[in-house]
Design a protein around this motif. Sequence first.
Motif, short mmCIF file in Angstrom:
data_model
loop_
_atom_site.label_atom_id
_atom_site.label_comp_id
_atom_site.label_asym_id
_atom_site.label_seq_id
_atom_site.Cartn_x
_atom_site.Cartn_y
_atom_site.Cartn_z
N UNK A 228 0.64 -1.23 0.07
CA UNK A 228 -0.02 0.04 -0.06
C UNK A 228 0.73 1.25 0.06
N UNK A 229 1.90 1.14 0.89
CA UNK A 229 2.91 2.40 0.66
C UNK A 229 3.10 2.87 -0.78
N UNK A 230 3.46 1.99 -1.73
CA UNK A 230 3.91 2.42 -3.10
C UNK A 230 2.65 3.05 -3.81
N UNK A 231 1.50 2.35 -3.65
CA UNK A 231 0.11 3.12 -3.89
C UNK A 231 -0.01 4.52 -3.37
N UNK A 232 0.08 4.54 -2.06
CA UNK A 232 0.07 5.85 -1.50
C UNK A 232 0.96 7.03 -2.02
N UNK A 233 2.31 6.44 -2.07
CA UNK A 233 3.13 7.34 -2.54
C UNK A 233 3.01 7.88 -3.98
N UNK A 234 2.48 6.99 -4.72
CA UNK A 234 2.24 7.17 -6.19
C UNK A 234 0.66 8.38 -6.08
#
Length: 349
Positions: A228-234
Amino acid sequence: MISKERISEILSGYDAKKLKIASICSHSSLQLFHGARQEGIKTIGICAEGREEIYDAFPLARPDRFITVEDMRNLPEGELAADNAILIPHGSLVEYTGAGLVDLEVPILGNRHSLAWERDRTKMFEWMKAAGLQMPETIDPKKIDRPCVVKTPGAKGGMGYRVVASPEEFEEHFGGQIGVIAQEYLIGVRAYPHYFYSPLSKDGYRTAEGKLELLGIDRRFESNIDEAYRTSIAGITFKPSFTVVGNELLVLRESLLGDVMDMGKGIVEAAERLFGGIPGPFCIETVIDENMQFYAFEVSARIVAGTNIFPLGSPYTAFTYEEPMSMGRRIAVEIKRAAKEKKLGKIIY
Ligand code: AMP
């Protein structure tokens, strides 16, 4: 449920020198076949047509014999029993056979009562409570007042779960569905310890009439929440989902191991009192909060896929066994010992 007497009758017709280990080709079967092979036990893989070739890629974990079936819900019980087979239950087998699992006319490793208790969430929670485990609250959907994981029925690896925070949200996504529960969302680190309970041994960590072993601990990768961190950072907002796609190794702070063993002991001893015990592998799914408290949200009364990380043993089996010990191999060791001591009835139903 088929009677224990009937299973004992089938077992009494078995040739103890020709025992075989059988399982559905899925979930943790590579490890089961590999472990049996290490112990010199022949194996049978129950397989959907066309899937055999996957096992050609893993020659040391290829079953000695395949039985292909059209529908996994109809296992070839007669053929298995005629070939001295002991069936090892895993997540896919539990899912495919459903309520019919407890009626199968073939010896199963473990106690099939425990699989029936695992299937029914009300009973599972009763068992966990009797074991003295701390658990998240199950909340009446009409009274949801905090974030809850809503769980659909069956062992589908988290598929279809969703977080909701109000009765309206529950109604919007799950209104009218049967067998769905809302469980308080636990915040912390997930840990899934894998245990093996042997009623045949009188040494080690004494539990009920035997000993309890910790064979490993995993943490799961679930899509999409675990990246989820990747999605949020994106910069993308999204709804978390919890579909299990794999597992990774976890080693806990040593000070937490006392609690891990206590929880396992509680589960075994409650199983003895409630339905006659749980010989063999099982797993407790937990979250550890910031105060180092374990909260357990599920029990799996069988081998779990998290053990697949350890085909050659884990950071815990290294302190128990001189040789590489997977859960699959541990199962084979137990079957061999029980056969030798004429105690198969203690670990099979
Ligand atoms: P389960 O089907 O109970 O094994 O749950 C699948 C996944 O959903 C778990 O591995 C967790 O990541 C997540 N999950 C289940 N129950 C909870 C809970 N009460 N709080 C937080 N996450 C949960």
